[in-house]
Write a protein that holds these residues in place. Structure first.
Motif, PDB file in Angstrom:
ATOM      1  N   ASP A 171      42.246  44.188  52.698  1.00  0.00           N
ATOM      2  CA  ASP A 171      43.668  44.417  52.433  1.00  0.00           C
ATOM      3  C   ASP A 171      44.525  43.483  53.285  1.00  0.00           C
ATOM      4  N   GLN A 172      44.158  43.427  54.558  1.00  0.00           N
ATOM      5  CA  GLN A 172      44.931  42.612  55.506  1.00  0.00           C
ATOM      6  C   GLN A 172      44.938  41.137  55.122  1.00  0.00           C
ATOM      7  N   TYR A 173      43.776  40.635  54.664  1.00  0.00           N
ATOM      8  CA  TYR A 173      43.667  39.198  54.392  1.00  0.00           C
ATOM      9  C   TYR A 173      43.806  38.848  52.910  1.00  0.00           C
ATOM     10  N   GLY A 174      44.188  39.825  52.110  1.00  0.00           N
ATOM     11  CA  GLY A 174      44.577  39.513  50.725  1.00  0.00           C
ATOM     12  C   GLY A 174      43.462  39.482  49.710  1.00  0.00           C
ATOM     13  N   LEU A 175      42.275  40.011  50.067  1.00  0.00           N
ATOM     14  CA  LEU A 175      41.157  39.986  49.115  1.00  0.00           C
ATOM     15  C   LEU A 175      41.014  41.281  48.322  1.00  0.00           C
ATOM     16  N   SER A 176      41.774  42.306  48.647  1.00  0.00           N
ATOM     17  CA  SER A 176      41.635  43.575  47.918  1.00  0.00           C
ATOM     18  C   SER A 176      42.274  43.450  46.542  1.00  0.00           C
ATOM     19  N   THR A 177      41.857  44.346  45.646  1.00  0.00           N
ATOM     20  CA  THR A 177      42.425  44.340  44.288  1.00  0.00           C
ATOM     21  C   THR A 177      43.947  44.479  44.338  1.00  0.00           C
ATOM     22  N   LEU A 178      44.414  45.375  45.193  1.00  0.00           N
ATOM     23  CA  LEU A 178      45.855  45.602  45.318  1.00  0.00           C
ATOM     24  C   LEU A 178      46.590  44.314  45.709  1.00  0.00           C
ATOM     25  N   ARG A 179      46.051  43.639  46.706  1.00  0.00           N
ATOM     26  CA  ARG A 179      46.729  42.430  47.193  1.00  0.00           C
ATOM     27  C   ARG A 179      46.646  41.285  46.177  1.00  0.00           C
ATOM     28  N   VAL A 180      45.521  41.198  45.460  1.00  0.00           N
ATOM     29  CA  VAL A 180      45.412  40.161  44.417  1.00  0.00           C
ATOM     30  C   VAL A 180      46.447  40.435  43.324  1.00  0.00           C
ATOM     31  N   THR A 181      46.542  41.710  42.928  1.00  0.00           N
ATOM     32  CA  THR A 181      47.511  42.099  41.890  1.00  0.00           C
ATOM     33  C   THR A 181      48.938  41.764  42.331  1.00  0.00           C
ATOM     34  N   GLU A 182      49.250  42.142  43.546  1.00  0.00           N
ATOM     35  CA  GLU A 182      50.599  41.887  44.086  1.00  0.00           C
ATOM     36  C   GLU A 182      50.913  40.392  44.140  1.00  0.00           C
ATOM     37  N   ALA A 183      49.913  39.626  44.563  1.00  0.00           N
ATOM     38  CA  ALA A 183      50.135  38.179  44.710  1.00  0.00           C
ATOM     39  C   ALA A 183      50.434  37.543  43.353  1.00  0.00           C
ATOM     40  N   VAL A 184      49.655  37.914  42.345  1.00  0.00           N
ATOM     41  CA  VAL A 184      49.857  37.320  41.021  1.00  0.00           C
ATOM     42  C   VAL A 184      51.240  37.707  40.478  1.00  0.00           C
ATOM     43  N   LYS A 185      51.590  38.987  40.664  1.00  0.00           N
ATOM     44  CA  LYS A 185      52.913  39.427  40.184  1.00  0.00           C
ATOM     45  C   LYS A 185      54.046  38.672  40.888  1.00  0.00           C
ATOM     46  N   ALA A 186      53.891  38.474  42.191  1.00  0.00           N
ATOM     47  CA  ALA A 186      54.934  37.752  42.939  1.00  0.00           C
ATOM     48  C   ALA A 186      55.064  36.318  42.439  1.00  0.00           C
ATOM     49  N   TRP A 187      53.890  35.672  42.198  1.00  0.00           N
ATOM     50  CA  TRP A 187      53.941  34.281  41.740  1.00  0.00           C
ATOM     51  C   TRP A 187      54.529  34.175  40.337  1.00  0.00           C
ATOM     52  N   LEU A 188      54.362  35.255  39.544  1.00  0.00           N
ATOM     53  CA  LEU A 188      54.940  35.257  38.197  1.00  0.00           C
ATOM     54  C   LEU A 188      56.362  35.836  38.207  1.00  0.00           C
ATOM     55  N   SER A 189      56.846  36.158  39.414  1.00  0.00           N
ATOM     56  CA  SER A 189      58.188  36.752  39.580  1.00  0.00           C
ATOM     57  C   SER A 189      58.354  38.042  38.796  1.00  0.00           C
ATOM     58  N   ILE A 190      57.339  38.890  38.872  1.00  0.00           N
ATOM     59  CA  ILE A 190      57.417  40.183  38.185  1.00  0.00           C
ATOM     60  C   ILE A 190      57.581  41.288  39.217  1.00  0.00           C
TER      61      ILE A 190
END
Lengths: 345, 279
Positions: free
Chosen positions: A326-345
């Motif tokens: 979670d801390q380093y961005g490999l969890s499902t939650l963090r991957v989901t969040e990252a993609v949404k942020a990059w797509l501005s959703i």
């Protein structure tokens, strides 16, 4: 930023609703609580294959039990060699075995093979194209033991080694399929190993492992996630989550890091105007992400955007694995969040 | 024990090995000449007394394996392989040149009779351990020889291999250490003190002999004893050799790890070597 040893942990003396995980509770497995798993897929697959192939011998550096090679040792005790806690010797003696016509499968942790035995893999094995299979547990961030055990840069190191084939499988079924495929390939192979109770996730996608082949597991209009190893299971889980938010995510699984399936990667990156995300269980330096980026640059392919999910260029903290993912961005939650942020959703 | 007859003395074999090495050295004008001259007697006994091989079939399964761990000694092994007729003599003119089968540092892929690539030091003994284990799996009666240097005693990997050979009781493994007391940065003992050496290997479970590596009779006895020793132990022959042995004006140079030889000196050196011809 590493926590200061002079600051008392905040949760002591304060009440918290969040359960505190322990490092040791989670080190053996990357499986989630509800995931189906299979025990020791590597050890079982190798033991089965060895029944048909007399060339196969197993060798380990005091880590047979922790690389699932103990299953092979139990099935074929006369074909197992304990080389002691000596990774240089492990690689040298494997080279000697291969020179005499055997196919040694050597196991240790990825940190020790890469950082400690690089020269011996390079000169004694790879330079002579010897048929040695190097199978290493704890790749990337798969233990909370801290930098001594976290092989966050193994791919960066090994990608530079000529002749070496590099495999980063995703789940138990892929490991089971990769073992005979690697055995049939003549030459040195480095495989990152998920050990213990390994999740089963690819069967529902009708996936079949083929050495050197990237495979599109699901298609999608909005983003293309290119991933290897355990990050493919995170990408698939994230794609399901993203669907709920109306994001259509494709997942391209790349289990062979070298030689890289450049034609498939280029073809997928040329389709539509998709955000391209490379997700890997490795530092963002010198791994799959930069390999894909280099390929696209050389081929003149420009995706609408290119992003990397991976570990930072840093020595990581110790702790419980789910917390660290979670801390380093490999969890499902963090991957989901990252993609949404990059797509501005 | 080679397929070549014994009508030529081992002393003469050693002389010819030195001669081949000097002629190759002249091609480059410099090189690891002192090591080659120093280890020539060990190689003569290895290839013309102790080792089974077939010159026309260097990969014959029944051969004894001779591993050169010290890649930069390649010139010495090429000289022995030329004398053993595994490499044709006229190839020595190609030593270290483009498209040659005889590169400056020994590599298995290039040269017939070169069993391993040894340029990165401290690899040979561990590979020998793996090969010795493999030969036992194959129920082969062949021996593995591994020639390594006193400098390689600095490498931890050498000691990993030494300990495992003792642990596995590898009685088909014969280590040969060339103790010539010279490394790249100077005298070996001054770089890192490896003495006392014999007790170290003894403590690791090896059958240990230490001989004058330039005394052919002593070497013959030691190789015979190593092959015939009955206990299940790896065997080591510690060979004290003299750098540049046989060419006094080269022996006298104090920094001779990588010798630079003046053009006119090659002929002088060959003349000295030829002066020692036996009937």
């Amino acid at each position: 930023m590493r926590r200061s040893k002079y600051i008392r942990p905040a949760h002591l003396g304060a009440s918290s609703d969040k359960p505190r995980l322990t490092t040791s509770a989670m080190i053996a497995s990357i499986a989630g609580p509800d995931q189906p798993t299979r025990p020791a897929p590597f050890g079982n697959a190798l033991a089965a294959l060895a029944q048909k192939d007399d060339r196969i011998v197993g060798m380990s550096a005091d880590l047979a039990k922790y690389t699932d090679l103990h299953v092979f040792r139990a099935a074929h005790p006369d074909r197992f060699y304990q080389m002691g806690m000596a990774e240089q010797l492990l690689m040298m003696s494997a080279a000697g075995m291969a020179r005499e016509g055997f196919q040694p499968w050597v196991t240790t942790y990825a940190v020790f093979a890469s950082r400690r035995a690089y020269d011996f893999i390079c000169l004694a094995i790879a330079e002579e194209m010897l048929d040695v299979k190097i199978v290493c547990a704890l790749p990337g961030l798969t233990t909370g033991y801290g930098p001594s055990h976290q092989a966050t840069e193994d791919l960066a190191m090994f990608r530079g080694m000529p002749n070496l084939t590099i495999i980063d499988p995703c789940d138990a079924s892929e490991i089971e399929q990769a073992v005979p495929a690697i055995a049939a390939h003549r030459g040195p192979v480095y495989m990152r190993l998920l050990r213990g109770n390994v999740p089963l996730v690819l069967e529902e996608y009708g996936y079949k492992f083929e050495l050197g082949q990237a495979k599109l597991l699901r298609d999608g209009r909005d983003t293309l996630i290119i991933s290897s190893g355990l990050m493919t299971m995170r990408a698939l889980e994230a794609a399901k989550q993203l669907r709920k938010d109306g994001v259509d995510a494709a997942v391209l699984h790349v289990p062979t890091i070298k030689p890289l399936d450049e034609p498939t990667i280029v073809a997928e990156c040329q389709k539509g105007e998709r955000l391209v995300v490379v997700a890997e269980n490795h530092t963002v330096i010198g791994g799959l992400g930069e390999a894909v980026a280099g390929t696209l640059m050389r081929e003149g392919v420009r995706p609408s955007a290119f992003r990397q999910i991976g570990l930072p260029d840093a020595f990581l903290e110790a702790g419980a694995l789910p917390t660290l993912h979670d801390q380093y961005g490999l969890s499902t939650l963090r991957v989901t969040e990252a993609v949404k942020a990059w797509l501005s959703i | 024990m080679s397929q070549i007859g014994h009508n030529i003395s081992l002393t003469e074999r050693a002389r010819r090995i030195r001669r081949h090495a000097l002629r190759m050295g002249e091609v480059q004008g410099q090189g690891y000449i002192a090591q080659a001259l120093g280890v020539a007697d060990v190689l003569a006994v290895s290839y013309f007394h102790a080792t089974n091989y077939r010159p026309d079939d260097p990969e014959w399964e029944g051969r004894d394996r001779f591993l050169l761990s010290i890649g930069h000694y390649a010139i010495a092994l090429y000289a022995a392989l030329i004398e053993a007729k595994i490499i044709p003599e006229d190839e020595l003119e190609t030593y270290g040149t483009d498209d040659s089968r005889l590169p400056m540092s020994g590599m298995a892929a290039y040269t017939p009779g070169m069993e391993i690539t040894g340029g990165s030091l401290g690899h040979g003994l561990g590979i020998a351990v793996g090969m010795a284990l493999a030969l036992k799996r194959k129920k082969s009666s062949s021996f593995i020889y591994n020639l390594f240097s006193d400098g390689e005693l600095d490498e931890g990997s050498t000691w990993e291999a030494a300990m495992s050979a003792g642990s596995y009781k590898l009685d088909n493994l014969i280590g040969i250490v060339d103790v010539n007391q010279m490394q790249a940065d100077g005298p070996s003992i001054g770089v890192l003190n490896f003495e006392p050496l014999a007790p170290k290997f003894d403590a690791f479970g090896w059958f240990v002999q230490r001989v004058d590596g330039n005394d052919i009779d002593a070497l013959v006895k030691a190789f015979d004893a190593a092959r015939q020793y009955e206990e299940a132990k790896p065997r080591i022959i510690i060979c004290d050799t003299k750098m540049a042995k046989g060419v006094p004006f080269l022996e006298a140079r104090d920094r001779n790890h990588f010798l630079r030889v003046e053009p006119h000196e090659w002929a002088d050196a060959l003349k000295i070597i030829d002066g020692g011809v036996e009937a």
